[in-house]
Design an enzyme around this catalytic site. Structure first.
Site, mmCIF file in Angstrom:
data_model
loop_
_atom_site.group_PDB
_atom_site.id
_atom_site.type_symbol
_atom_site.label_atom_id
_atom_site.label_comp_id
_atom_site.label_asym_id
_atom_site.label_seq_id
_atom_site.Cartn_x
_atom_site.Cartn_y
_atom_site.Cartn_z
ATOM 1 N N LYS A 124 18.956 43.722 72.993
ATOM 2 C CA LYS A 124 18.417 42.346 74.134
ATOM 3 C C LYS A 124 17.335 43.573 73.898
ATOM 4 C CE LYS A 124 18.090 38.794 76.307
ATOM 5 N NZ LYS A 124 18.529 36.966 76.199
ATOM 6 N N ASP A 164 12.798 35.010 75.588
ATOM 7 C CA ASP A 164 13.332 35.464 76.588
ATOM 8 C C ASP A 164 12.657 34.664 77.783
ATOM 9 O OD1 ASP A 164 16.452 35.730 77.689
ATOM 10 O OD2 ASP A 164 15.431 35.898 78.921
HETATM 11 P P1 NDP Z 1 10.846 30.713 81.368
HETATM 12 O O1 NDP Z 1 10.692 32.118 81.540
HETATM 13 O O2 NDP Z 1 10.776 30.009 80.398
HETATM 14 O O3 NDP Z 1 11.430 30.004 82.129
HETATM 15 C C1 NDP Z 1 12.296 30.370 83.086
HETATM 16 C C2 NDP Z 1 12.665 29.250 84.764
HETATM 17 O O4 NDP Z 1 13.621 29.500 84.995
HETATM 18 C C3 NDP Z 1 11.361 29.658 85.113
HETATM 19 O O5 NDP Z 1 11.585 27.677 85.927
HETATM 20 C C4 NDP Z 1 11.336 29.943 86.062
HETATM 21 O O6 NDP Z 1 10.647 30.122 87.332
HETATM 22 C C5 NDP Z 1 13.376 30.320 86.857
HETATM 23 N N1 NDP Z 1 13.484 31.394 87.253
HETATM 24 C C6 NDP Z 1 12.907 32.604 86.200
HETATM 25 N N2 NDP Z 1 13.858 33.394 87.382
HETATM 26 C C7 NDP Z 1 14.680 33.220 88.373
HETATM 27 C C8 NDP Z 1 14.881 33.496 89.519
HETATM 28 N N3 NDP Z 1 15.354 34.867 89.562
HETATM 29 N N4 NDP Z 1 14.684 32.620 90.865
HETATM 30 C C9 NDP Z 1 14.779 31.552 90.357
HETATM 31 N N5 NDP Z 1 14.073 30.521 88.978
HETATM 32 C C10 NDP Z 1 14.379 31.483 87.772
HETATM 33 O O7 NDP Z 1 12.656 31.606 80.420
HETATM 34 P P2 NDP Z 1 13.798 30.658 79.809
HETATM 35 O O8 NDP Z 1 13.059 29.084 79.967
HETATM 36 O O9 NDP Z 1 13.102 30.427 78.367
HETATM 37 O O10 NDP Z 1 15.161 31.266 80.307
HETATM 38 C C11 NDP Z 1 16.096 30.167 80.462
HETATM 39 C C12 NDP Z 1 17.068 30.909 80.250
HETATM 40 O O11 NDP Z 1 17.882 30.578 79.662
HETATM 41 C C13 NDP Z 1 17.118 31.953 81.028
HETATM 42 O O12 NDP Z 1 19.039 32.979 81.657
HETATM 43 C C14 NDP Z 1 17.956 32.701 79.499
HETATM 44 O O13 NDP Z 1 18.240 34.198 79.190
HETATM 45 C C15 NDP Z 1 18.034 31.733 78.456
HETATM 46 N N6 NDP Z 1 17.663 31.562 77.215
HETATM 47 C C16 NDP Z 1 16.350 31.767 76.451
HETATM 48 C C17 NDP Z 1 16.461 31.325 75.274
HETATM 49 C C18 NDP Z 1 15.137 31.442 74.851
HETATM 50 O O14 NDP Z 1 15.638 31.268 73.524
HETATM 51 N N7 NDP Z 1 14.671 31.337 75.161
HETATM 52 C C19 NDP Z 1 17.825 31.122 74.434
HETATM 53 C C20 NDP Z 1 18.813 31.640 75.183
HETATM 54 C C21 NDP Z 1 19.304 31.788 76.745
HETATM 55 P P3 NDP Z 1 9.805 31.741 87.625
HETATM 56 O O15 NDP Z 1 8.431 30.283 86.702
HETATM 57 O O16 NDP Z 1 9.485 30.558 89.125
HETATM 58 O O17 NDP Z 1 9.246 32.648 87.476
HETATM 59 O O1 2IT Z 2 19.823 34.450 75.070
HETATM 60 C C1 2IT Z 2 19.369 34.302 74.530
HETATM 61 O O2 2IT Z 2 19.877 33.983 72.948
HETATM 62 C C2 2IT Z 2 17.387 34.486 74.081
HETATM 63 N N1 2IT Z 2 17.226 34.777 74.515
HETATM 64 C C3 2IT Z 2 17.209 34.026 72.447
HETATM 65 C C4 2IT Z 2 17.123 35.364 71.347
HETATM 66 C C5 2IT Z 2 16.385 35.277 70.205
HETATM 67 O O3 2IT Z 2 16.613 36.167 69.434
HETATM 68 O O4 2IT Z 2 16.660 34.558 70.359
#
Ligand code: NDP
Ligand code: 2IT
Length: 450
Positions: A124, A164
């Site tokens: 990461k 992420d």
């Molecule tokens: P994005 O940046 O697309 O969206 C994040 C969302 O969560 C936004 O709505 C954001 O609001 C909110 N958010 C982030 N930080 C905070 C905080 N500290 N407090 C409140 N709200 C918060 O990210 P993703 O959707 O990609 O990721 C969301 C989660 O999923 C994370 O935990 C990530 O690690 C996990 N994840 C993502 C994967 C991926 O493929 N993208 C794969 C597996 C897990 P704001 O815009 O206001 O910050």
């Molecule tokens: O938390 C996760 O699994 C991710 N943000 C996706 C990682 C990836 O390599 O697609």
């Protein structure tokens, strides 16, 4: 936690006393591994080793803003464990990013990637850069500077980053361009790429879709389904948007979304038209979720202080999908869900539920899916993107979605069966930790525990 695990946990605490998120992730895994070590004591050295990253890279990221002022951020890449394949995991750009958060994420990634059944190690990275309020040109200059250092540490057969929080298609594009220029080669060094330069169909959808496929599988064990279920979703980014879309596909009724400023509660349900509005708001205009409430006239509750999402989990729902960030649901909030009759929780985010929240779900017999199992669809589809890049072929939307669905069904089966085998039927946390660990442990031992 059993005594031998406690000794290892104490070493972790002593080494890095200021890394609470990392401690939280390690503690949960070590608690699950007790029964494994009782039957396989030869794996003790593996456990000792697995809590220490293979390599941590930290670097300076200087970039000029639109006023011509120099800004300096911190960049990281944690190469946690490469025993079963090249390091693989996302990059997070958020002001809260530090070593503790990235080590917890990299640690979780090791087990998650192992569960996918694909040959990917865990890593990461990211930066404390805040993309919010920055112009496209500023984001581009930042991404280019970030890659100017990172490029020498990654590679298609070495370490393959992805997105992420704060890193989506735009950022991956800028970073890929810089990598290509510096390395003078076109390889699948990043995943989540655009379709015109080596991306995979379904990768944007994969984490959210996968989370809902996993929830569907869990519900099926109790003869239940998403049909007609009221669903609370937190976040409004990549994972939340596509979890919502798949809930609609399966006949559910999503009623909440949030961002770091607050949450909306739309009792009439968030339908496809409203989802299209959210996608435009968040992905194109980069606005706040409050605009949804202003547009559709539903309830909006501001959260204060950040990252307190207090209130969202008080909504009366059947299913909860936390898809925002770590520790966004505490024990009290979990209790509210239980009191409202919620039957299942699947983590779309990484570690969104605190240990107290998880304990509450287990005590009350809810179905609970830990992120390292339920959100593994994202990285699994990144693995499929890597395969397509190596083959120099592109699979159809249907083919990738079918593979994703198969992988999620297998992860569900593997975690459920493993929990049962170790005497903890229904405990997906133990099942995921143990099943994820066993493959990595075998590989580490075979390779001489280097
Ligand atoms: P994005 O940046 O697309 O969206 C994040 C969302 O969560 C936004 O709505 C954001 O609001 C909110 N958010 C982030 N930080 C905070 C905080 N500290 N407090 C409140 N709200 C918060 O990210 P993703 O959707 O990609 O990721 C969301 C989660 O999923 C994370 O935990 C990530 O690690 C996990 N994840 C993502 C994967 C991926 O493929 N993208 C794969 C597996 C897990 P704001 O815009 O206001 O910050
Ligand atoms: O938390 C996760 O699994 C991710 N943000 C996706 C990682 C990836 O390599 O697609």
């Amino acid at each position: 936690m059993n005594e031998s695990m406690r000794v290892i946990y104490q070493t972790v605490l002593n080494r890095d006393p200021n890394q609470p998120e990392f401690h939280q992730a390690v503690e949960e895994v070590l608690e699950s591994l007790g029964p494994v070590i009782e039957s396989r004591p030869e794996y003790m050295p593996v456990v000792k080793s697995i809590v220490e990253p293979e390599r941590i890279i930290q670097f300076r990221v200087p970039w000029y803003d639109d006023e011509g002022t120099l800004n300096v951020n911190r960049g990281f890449r944690i190469q946690m464990n490469g025993a079963i394949g090249p390091f693989k995991g996302g990059l997070r750009f958020h002001p809260s990013v530090n070593q503790s958060i990235l080590k917890f994420l990299a640690f979780e990634q090791v087990f998650k990637n192992s569960l996918t059944g694909l040959p990917m190690g865990g890593g990461k990275g990211g930066s404390d850069f805040d993309p919010k309020g920055k112009s496209d040109a500023e984001v581009r200059r930042f991404c280019q500077s970030f890659m100017m250092e990172l490029w020498r540490h990654i590679g298609a057969d070495l370490d393959v980053p992805a997105g992420d929080i704060g890193v989506g298609g735009r950022e991956i594009g800028y970073m890929f361009g810089m990598y290509r220029k510096l390395a003078n080669e076109f390889t699948g060094v990043l995943t989540g790429k655009g379709m015109s330069y080596g991306g995979s169909l379904i990768r944007p959808e994969a984490t959210g879709y996968g989370t809902v496929y996993f929830a569907r599988e869990m519900l099926a064990t109790k003869g239940k389904s998403l049909e007609g279920a009221k669903v609370a979703i937190s976040g409004s980014g990549n994972v939340a948007q596509f979890a919502l879309e798949k809930v609609l596909d399966l006949g559910g009724k999503p009623v909440t979304l949030s961002d770091s400023s607050g949450f909306i509660y739309d009792s009439s349900g968030i339908d496809r038209e409203k989802l299209a509005f959210v996608m435009d708001l968040k992905n194109e205009r980069r606005g706040r979720i409050k605009e949804y409430a202003d547009t559709y006239g539903c309830e909006y509750t501001a959260s204060s202080p950040e990252p307190n999402l207090n209130g969202l989990w008080g909504v009366d729902v059947d299913i909860a999908l936390p898809c925002a960030t770590q520790n966004e649901m505490n024990g009290e909030e979990a209790k509210m869900l239980v009191e409202n009759g919620c039957i299942a929780v699947a983590e779309g985010a990484n570690m969104p539920c605190t240990p107290e929240a998880i304990e509450c779900f287990h005590e009350n017999g809810l179905l609970f899916a830990p992120g390292k199992a339920s959100n593994a669809g994202g990285v699994a589809t990144s693995g499929l993107e890597m395969s397509q890049n190596s083959l120099r072929l592109n699979w159809s939307r249907e083919e990738v979605d079918q593979r994703l669905e198969e992988i999620m069904v297998n992860i569900h089966k593997n975690t459920a069966d493993t929990a049962k085998e170790f005497g903890m039927e229904g405990n997906y946390v133990a099942g995921a930790n143990i099943a994820g660990f066993l493959k990595v442990a075998e590989a580490m031992e075979a390779q001489g525990l280097l």
